[in-house]
Design a protein around this motif. Structure first.
Motif, short mmCIF file in Angstrom:
data_model
loop_
_atom_site.label_atom_id
_atom_site.label_comp_id
_atom_site.label_asym_id
_atom_site.label_seq_id
_atom_site.Cartn_x
_atom_site.Cartn_y
_atom_site.Cartn_z
N VAL A 125 0.88 -1.18 0.00
CA VAL A 125 0.00 0.00 0.00
C VAL A 125 0.91 1.22 0.00
O VAL A 125 1.32 1.69 1.06
N GLY A 183 5.15 6.48 10.52
CA GLY A 183 4.03 5.84 9.84
C GLY A 183 3.02 5.32 10.84
O GLY A 183 3.16 5.53 12.07
N THR A 184 2.02 4.64 10.33
CA THR A 184 0.97 4.13 11.21
C THR A 184 1.50 3.09 12.19
O THR A 184 0.97 2.95 13.29
N SER A 185 2.55 2.36 11.81
CA SER A 185 3.11 1.39 12.76
C SER A 185 3.55 2.12 14.03
O SER A 185 3.25 1.70 15.15
N HIS A 241 -3.59 -5.33 11.02
CA HIS A 241 -2.22 -5.25 10.50
C HIS A 241 -1.22 -5.73 11.56
O HIS A 241 -1.46 -5.61 12.77
N CYS A 250 1.25 -4.41 12.65
CA CYS A 250 1.79 -3.39 13.58
C CYS A 250 1.06 -3.44 14.92
O CYS A 250 1.58 -2.91 15.91
N THR A 300 -10.11 -1.41 12.69
CA THR A 300 -9.37 -1.17 11.44
C THR A 300 -10.29 -0.52 10.42
O THR A 300 -11.36 -1.05 10.12
N GLY A 325 -10.14 -0.15 6.88
CA GLY A 325 -9.42 -0.57 5.67
C GLY A 325 -8.35 -1.58 6.01
O GLY A 325 -7.22 -1.21 6.33
N THR A 326 -8.71 -2.87 5.95
CA THR A 326 -7.70 -3.88 6.28
C THR A 326 -6.67 -3.99 5.16
O THR A 326 -6.97 -3.73 4.00
N VAL A 327 -5.49 -4.39 5.58
CA VAL A 327 -4.37 -4.41 4.63
C VAL A 327 -4.61 -5.43 3.52
O VAL A 327 -4.24 -5.21 2.37
N ASP A 333 -6.89 1.95 13.58
CA ASP A 333 -5.84 1.89 12.58
C ASP A 333 -6.46 2.33 11.27
O ASP A 333 -7.17 1.58 10.61
N LEU A 337 -4.82 2.82 5.99
CA LEU A 337 -5.28 2.71 4.61
C LEU A 337 -6.54 3.52 4.37
O LEU A 337 -6.64 4.27 3.40
N ASP A 365 -1.96 7.60 7.82
CA ASP A 365 -0.79 8.01 7.04
C ASP A 365 -1.17 9.06 6.00
O ASP A 365 -1.99 8.79 5.12
N HIS A 409 1.09 9.73 3.98
CA HIS A 409 1.91 9.30 2.84
C HIS A 409 1.21 8.26 1.96
O HIS A 409 1.73 7.91 0.92
C1 LIG Z 1 -4.06 -1.35 7.61
C2 LIG Z 1 -2.63 -0.94 7.81
N1 LIG Z 1 -2.19 -0.67 9.05
C3 LIG Z 1 -0.92 -0.30 9.30
C4 LIG Z 1 -0.02 -0.17 8.28
C5 LIG Z 1 1.38 0.25 8.59
O1 LIG Z 1 1.57 1.56 8.15
P1 LIG Z 1 3.03 2.17 7.99
O2 LIG Z 1 3.64 1.41 6.86
O3 LIG Z 1 2.80 3.60 7.64
O4 LIG Z 1 3.76 1.97 9.25
C6 LIG Z 1 -0.42 -0.45 6.98
C7 LIG Z 1 0.53 -0.38 5.87
O5 LIG Z 1 0.23 -0.61 4.72
C8 LIG Z 1 -1.77 -0.84 6.73
O6 LIG Z 1 -2.21 -1.11 5.49
#
Ligand SMILES: Cc1ncc(COP(=O)(O)O)c(C=O)c1O
Length: 485
Positions: free
Chosen positions: A94, A151-153, A192, A194, A245, A247-249, A274, A277, A303, A305
């Motif tokens: 993503v 980032g989101t992590s 995710h 994270c 969440t 928008g799941t990854v 989270d 996305l 994010d 970004h």
């Molecule tokens: C749903 C979700 N959560 C968390 C993350 C982690 O985000 P980041 O890569 O900005 O740390 C992602 C990354 O694609 C994601 O899709």
């Protein structure tokens, strides 16, 4: 006040010849503008050959080199070998695609070289503006506190620390976490990675994260969440946090955030979202209703970004209660005390809201991107990505070789091959497309089965790119199936 001229002996690190520097720099800017203009024409990705990689295995240079020669190395050995995420046929993982405005903002921020850990300067105000915009977007109170992070992590980790402190008190910072009663947290099985990582890092332990199964719509099964909470309480544990969440990854599915807010509020749990996305889909009138309940959360990680295309990195943590946020991280030391006036003044500094003291001016690229494009245009680009994803889904449904593997909730299309025996071809097809520079999807696993995953995040992707993608998928399949026979 004039400063006497230097003696010419001391040598700063500025250019010896500013005119030459100006020429080289303007050329570098032209190079990057041309690159962005023509990005759709190049291959999506190409492997850096060994001789190029070897350039970055050189000994420490003790003597400098002409700046224009260094720019030439960038042109020949770095520029062609990026990830490819600017290209309209990049669909892997993503990734945001960036914008020319963000690129210029990065240059301006680097020119200022502001340290946005704190102090009384305009960079801090710009970051506060972004926090206020985020609060406005997501329906948080105007005084909510926000912080740029990588980032989101990272934002999820920091959000989890705020939730932990809210549950057990800030004394945990000094005395450490006691495991009795055991803190437990909840997220869906599609959360995710994270989230378990944040539980690890916070000292809670990922073994105490309950991954609740998802319902047919890909969102967390809220009834099973309630049961899990009850059974943890019965076992003497202490539920403290539920992570929703948006928008799941894997498939872009949304948890029912409103239902999660109900559970969290009824159970006295912190509710973190989270939104890496999908949170910014709130800018799209089509998808905004899916985010109902987000405004009731205690914290959001997302994010800029990704779907706002602010250049990497630009993750953000928004916390409803600014006092709790500050009390989780603020660490007074005499050399960072606030002065009543002057450069050392100001109330809360970003360094009071997270672990970083030195931090760059990420807010400028976010501010410039949003200020230039406007929130509605970013929302429209999000809508378009989802329309392009649906177009791809339609092409795959009509294909005699490929088949969608999951509903398209948002912008992610997962698909496999119709013939079960052909499953082993999926990853070779992905690698083939990447190595031919045609397209860059990635792989994931759904219900234990490998699938190709195309995440349409790029504002440059159009339906015609998907037409080409599906033709090339088929070409790769035929060639690889032929090879395999
Ligand atoms: C749903 C979700 N959560 C968390 C993350 C982690 O985000 P980041 O890569 O900005 O740390 C992602 C990354 O694609 C994601 O899709």
């Amino acid at each position: 006040m004039s400063i006497p001229a230097g003696d010419g002996v001391a040598r700063s690190l500025d250019p010896d010849n500013w005119d030459e520097f100006t020429r080289t720099s303007h050329n570098a800017l032209d190079l990057m503008i041309d690159f962005l203009r023509g990005v759709a024409e190049g291959p999506v990705w190409r492997q850096a050959p060994p001789e190029v990689q070897a350039r970055f295995d050189a000994p420490l240079p003790h003597d400098g080199q002409d700046f224009s020669a260094v720019i030439d190395i960038f042109r020949s050995s770095i520029l062609p070998y990026g990830t490819g995420n600017l290209h309209p046929l990049f669909m892997g993982w993503v990734h945001g695609a960036g914008t020319p405005y963000g690129m210029i903002a990065e240059m301006l921020a680097a020119g200022l070289n502001a340290n946005c850990g704190g102090r009384n300067h305009i960079g801090i105000e710009v970051e506060r503006q972004i926090a206020r915009w985020a609060a406005e977007m997501f329906g948080y109170p105007a005084g909510a506190s926000g912080l740029f992070v990588t980032g989101t992590s990272m934002a999820t980790f920091l959000g989890l620390l705020v939730a932990r402190d809210a549950a057990v008190g800030h004394e945990v910072r000094r005395g450490g976490l006691k495991s009795d009663p055991q803190l437990v947290l909840y997220a869906s099985s599609e959360a995710h990675g994270c989230v378990p990582q944040a539980a690890d890092l916070a000292g809670i332990g990922s073994a105490h994260l309950r991954l609740v199964p998802v319902a047919a719509n890909g969102g967390i099964d809220v009834d099973r969440l309630r049961i899990a909470i009850r059974s943890d309480r019965d076992a003497g544990h202490r539920p403290f946090l539920v992570v929703g969440t948006a928008g799941t990854v894997n498939t872009g599915a949304f948890d029912d955030l409103d239902a999660l807010a109900d559970v969290a509020h009824a159970e006295g749990l912190w509710f973190h979202v989270d939104g890496a996305l999908g949170a910014l889909a709130i800018l799209s009138p089509t998808f905004r209703p899916r985010l109902k309940g987000l405004e009731r959360s205690h914290s959001i990680a997302f994010d800029f970004h990704k779907w706002a295309h602010v250049p990497y990195d630009a993750g953000f943590l928004l916390v409803r209660d600014p006092n709790l946020h500050r009390a989780t991280f603020a660490h007074p030391v005499p050399y960072l005390a606030r002065a009543p006036r002057g450069l050392g003044s100001g109330g809360t500094w970003p360094r009071d809201l997270g672990p970083d003291l030195s931090r760059g001016f990420r807010a400028l690229k976010a501010w410039m991107t949003i200020r230039t494009l406007g929130a509605d245009r970013i929302g429209a680009a999000i809508d378009r990505c989802c329309a392009v994803a649906r177009h791809l889904e339609g092409l795959l449904a009509a294909s005699s070789s490929f088949v969608p593997a999951a509903p398209v909730h948002l912008n992610i299309v997962c698909f496999g091959l119709r013939g079960r025996r052909e499953e082993a071809l999926l990853e070779p097809i992905v690698m083939d497309l990447q190595e031919r520079g045609i397209a860059a999807p990635s792989m994931t696993v759904l219900d234990g089965k490998p699938v190709i995953r195309a995440a349409i995040v790029n504002h440059r992707s159009e339906e015609r790119h998907m037409d080409l993608f599906v033709r090339e998928l088929e070409a790769s399949r035929q060639r690889l199936a032929g090879t395999a026979c």
